[in-house]
Design a protein around this motif. Structure first.
Motif, PDB file in Angstrom:
ATOM      1  N   UNK A  31      50.173  30.365  33.496  1.00  0.00           N
ATOM      2  CA  UNK A  31      49.098  29.430  33.195  1.00  0.00           C
ATOM      3  C   UNK A  31      47.795  29.868  33.831  1.00  0.00           C
ATOM      4  N   UNK A  32      47.850  30.246  35.108  1.00  0.00           N
ATOM      5  CA  UNK A  32      46.656  30.696  35.815  1.00  0.00           C
ATOM      6  C   UNK A  32      46.095  31.967  35.193  1.00  0.00           C
ATOM      7  N   UNK A  33      46.976  32.903  34.865  1.00  0.00           N
ATOM      8  CA  UNK A  33      46.547  34.180  34.302  1.00  0.00           C
ATOM      9  C   UNK A  33      45.880  33.991  32.936  1.00  0.00           C
ATOM     10  N   UNK A  34      46.540  33.275  32.040  1.00  0.00           N
ATOM     11  CA  UNK A  34      46.006  33.127  30.684  1.00  0.00           C
ATOM     12  C   UNK A  34      44.792  32.194  30.659  1.00  0.00           C
ATOM     13  N   UNK A  35      44.728  31.225  31.590  1.00  0.00           N
ATOM     14  CA  UNK A  35      43.534  30.388  31.673  1.00  0.00           C
ATOM     15  C   UNK A  35      42.313  31.198  32.074  1.00  0.00           C
ATOM     16  N   UNK A  36      42.495  32.108  33.036  1.00  0.00           N
ATOM     17  CA  UNK A  36      41.398  32.984  33.460  1.00  0.00           C
ATOM     18  C   UNK A  36      40.989  33.930  32.340  1.00  0.00           C
ATOM     19  N   UNK A  37      41.977  34.522  31.669  1.00  0.00           N
ATOM     20  CA  UNK A  37      41.690  35.429  30.550  1.00  0.00           C
ATOM     21  C   UNK A  37      40.957  34.684  29.435  1.00  0.00           C
ATOM     22  N   UNK A  38      41.362  33.436  29.164  1.00  0.00           N
ATOM     23  CA  UNK A  38      40.719  32.650  28.108  1.00  0.00           C
ATOM     24  C   UNK A  38      39.241  32.432  28.420  1.00  0.00           C
ATOM     25  N   UNK A  39      38.915  32.111  29.688  1.00  0.00           N
ATOM     26  CA  UNK A  39      37.521  31.880  30.065  1.00  0.00           C
ATOM     27  C   UNK A  39      36.685  33.145  29.903  1.00  0.00           C
ATOM     28  N   UNK A  40      37.224  34.259  30.396  1.00  0.00           N
ATOM     29  CA  UNK A  40      36.486  35.531  30.263  1.00  0.00           C
ATOM     30  C   UNK A  40      36.356  35.914  28.797  1.00  0.00           C
ATOM     31  N   UNK A  41      37.415  35.664  28.029  1.00  0.00           N
ATOM     32  CA  UNK A  41      37.379  35.966  26.601  1.00  0.00           C
ATOM     33  C   UNK A  41      36.323  35.162  25.871  1.00  0.00           C
TER      34      UNK A  41
END
Length: 705
Positions: free
Chosen positions: A468-478
């Motif tokens: 969750x933490x990893x994909x949430x961070x990736x989503x924001x940068x994306x």
């Protein structure tokens, strides 16, 4: 008094450095620097163990921890950043103090501090290690360490801006002075030194910064007079003086934001994420001597936080109304000379407007204190997270306590050096706060969802927390990349597309097309073109030409159809863009195609990722409106990032194994017996004071609805 103030401002503006500090001013500043270094040297004797260096021995009272908690946040992010945002967006910037802080600070004190405190963790990543395991701790620690050095650079850059406005000092020299002082006293005394200096700096900030709103409101004639003066200069002044009533529509306020973005993006995700999971501020509360003090510290901080807009937001509004009419402040990336001033400089400009000898030294010292408080907070938090959550967890697991203290001191200096490099990144953004809120949407928003589920949902699994933490961070940068990318190249012009060949043609203007473009250039741009000699390879001057030419041409292609111009008739036919009644983006793209055809090879449109521009078609998908400002965009990016992390954590947790309940004692609310504060009078209970703060918070919002 008004005439005297105007005369002083005019005389100050005529100088390159704005004003010179007198002997009394310099004495005040020197005494301040000596005092903070003396505190660091004195506390070095008391800083022997890792608990002393990283957690201040856990012996701070509620008042000291609470004031330090707020002061760590009251750096340039507050003083310069929100004054700039108030000039840019009006009273809407106050949301970041009230709905964007108070509810979250009360929630931290009443609900989350018991878990942080009784677990005896040294950091928020440390809590994630206890709750979700090493992988989540490592990911959070790396993200947080990266964020803190980026944030620390803001304070360095802001201090340099003050010195530029007031003294004309070189920006690099100012950065190194502030960096060296902070590195010295934090490396010597650790968190304890940072906390005691932050309390001192808190007092100085209030004494020095109060000068501007008091004198400014006197000159303006109070709140009614201020609104009247703003009405003389702004086409829609009501947009800048109402907190909530203009947010029913994206088009009714200067931020281009809907109330959903403020309530959910800021009030929920950014606010709760920052105040409850950002270790920069949480670390101060963890230094409290007992649980009641730890719970009271954020509540005390919240009470003072509600008053901060009077020394931060008001100067920005006063700048809109009282600075000379011909001094229109611009985004940071549009400052090209000493005569130009950005949004970020409104606070020091107002300070120069009102402060004479002695008072000016006090005001400058207050600003410097704020910058150093912010720098110290970030640097000490970086040292703790690096040492405990990266170095000790993954590199050197078994070493002496003195070894880790030595590492903390070394990485304090390293963190400062890295921050010096990041200080220059701020110049690429329109304002300090646009930069800060983008960072928060990357790192704080998903971390909040992870911590929230970890504390209040016992079914959350280790794999769920990590992914969750990893994909949430990736989503924001994306999303950031998505809105700053245009596959066709941004409509119109960007600076990097202005080639030497095009510059040469504009200088000579021998053909009708070149003459038409040159006629659209501003006087400042023509001055740069007149100074430029390609043979001398002056990169700095050429960079200014690229920026100003692109801005002037952007204005041209946004407002006028080149297909209707005789000079571009052949180019319009060649490009297949002969329509003359286009509007908006369609007009800009058609005009750009015509310019490309008229100057083949001199300007080349390529797919572009540019942090200084946004693709309005993409912005609509993230911020729900193509009218959204960069600030509004950050709020919605944070909201989607939080939702991504929240949903992914739940889904993955439901399909993976959860931990046994006995392992979640002191980590999850439903599995933990909260310590009883005992039989104490009502006035000593955190709930009592939190209720009072909440009532005052509601009244303030109603007063400026």
């Amino acid at each position: 008094m008004t005439n005297a103030l105007s005369l002083f401002a005019a005389e100050a503006a005529a100088t390159k450095g704005w004003i010179s500090l007198g002997p009394l001013d310099i004495t005040i500043m020197v005494l301040f620097f000596l005092m903070v270094l003396a505190i660091g040297l004195y506390l070095k004797k008391q800083t022997k163990t890792g608990e002393d260096f990283f957690m201040a021995g856990r012996e701070m009272t509620a008042w000291i921890a609470g004031l330090s908690f707020l002061s760590a946040n009251l750096g340039s992010l507050e003083l310069m950043g929100w004054a700039a945002s108030a000039y840019q967006y009006g009273i809407l910037a106050t949301h970041w103090y009230w709905i964007g802080a108070i509810p979250a600070m009360l929630f931290l004190g009443l609900f989350m501090m018991p878990f942080y405190y009784i677990s005896k963790t040294h950091s928020v990543p440390g809590y994630l290690q206890l709750r979700f395991g090493e992988s989540s701790r490592g990911l959070a620690a790396v993200c947080f360490a990266f964020m803190t050095v980026l944030m620390s650079g803001i304070n360095m850059y802001s201090m340099a801006l003050v010195m530029k406005v007031m003294l004309g000092w070189d920006i690099t020299f100012s950065i190194w002075i502030s960096a060296g002082t902070v590195a010295a006293y934090v490396a010597l005394g650790g968190l304890k030194s940072a906390i005691f200096n932050e309390v001192l700096q808190f007092m100085l900030i209030w004494v020095g910064a109060m000068l501007i709103p008091i004198l400014g409101m006197y000159e303006a004639g109070g709140w009614v007079g201020l609104k009247a003066k703003m009405a003389e200069r702004l086409t829609s002044p009501e947009m800048y003086t109402h907190l909530w009533s203009t947010m029913g529509d994206f088009n009714n306020n200067p931020m281009g934001i809907h109330w959903t973005g403020i309530v959910f993006g800021l009030g929920w995700v950014i606010s709760f994420g920052y105040w409850t999971t950002d270790f920069l501020v949480v670390q101060r509360v963890l230094s409290a001597k007992d649980l009641r003090a730890a719970k009271m510290a954020p509540i005390i901080g919240a009470a003072f936080k509600m008053m901060v807009p009077f020394i931060v937001i008001l100067p920005g509004l006063l700048g809109l109304a009282l600075l000379p009419a011909d001094m229109k402040l611009v985004p940071e990336n549009q400052v090209f000379s000493a005569a130009d001033h950005s949004y970020n400089e409104v606070l020091p400009l107002m300070l120069v407007r009102y402060c004479g000898p002695g008072l000016l030294g006090l005001g400058v010292t207050a600003l410097v204190a704020g910058f150093m408080a912010g720098m110290a907070g970030n640097v000490s938090a970086f040292a703790t997270v690096w040492t405990y959550d990266i170095y000790r967890a993954f590199m050197v697991k078994k070493a002496s306590d003195s070894h880790y203290v030595a590492m903390g001191r070394v990485c304090t200096v390293v963190g400062v050096l890295i921050s010096i490099g990041t200080a220059y990144m701020v110049m690429e953004f329109k304002s300090i706060m646009d930069y800060v809120q983008a960072l928060f949407s990357f790192f704080i928003a998903p971390l909040f969802a992870t911590v929230l589920l970890g504390m209040f949902w016992k079914r959350a699994s280790s794999k769920g927390g990590f992914w969750g933490l990893f994909l949430g961070t990736v989503a924001a940068i994306g999303m950031f990349c998505f809105v700053h990318y245009d596959p066709l190249g941004f409509p119109g012009f960007t600076g990097r597309e202005i080639s030497p060949a095009l510059v040469a043609k504009l200088q000579k203007a021998e053909d009708p097309a070149s003459q038409t473009l040159k006629a659209a250039l501003a006087e400042r741009t023509l001055g740069f073109l007149g100074e430029y000699d390609a043979a001398k390879e002056d990169k700095e001057l050429f960079g200014k030409i690229q920026t100003t030419v692109s801005m002037d041409l952007q204005k041209l292609v946004s407002t006028k159809s080149l297909a209707a111009e005789a000079a571009f008739a052949d180019a319009a036919k060649k490009a297949g863009k002969t329509e003359t009644n286009l509007e908006g983006i369609a007009l800009v793209r058609a005009n750009r195609a015509i310019v490309d055809a008229a100057f083949p090879g001199d300007v080349k449109k390529v797919p572009t990722l540019d942090a200084t521009q946004t693709n309005k078609a993409h912005v609509h998908y993230v911020a729900l409106s193509d009218k959204a400002s960069d600030m509004a965009l950050n709020m919605y990016t944070a909201l989607w990032s939080w939702i991504t992390c929240f949903v992914v954590t739940i889904v993955v947790s439901l399909f993976t194994e959860a931990r046994d309940e006995k392992d979640l004692v002191n980590l999850v609310y439903s599995c933990t017996k909260i310590p009883d504060e005992g039989q104490v009078a009502m006035i000593y209970r955190p709930w009592f004071w939190a209720t009072i703060v909440a009532v005052v918070f509601c009244l303030l919002n109603y007063m400026v609805w």
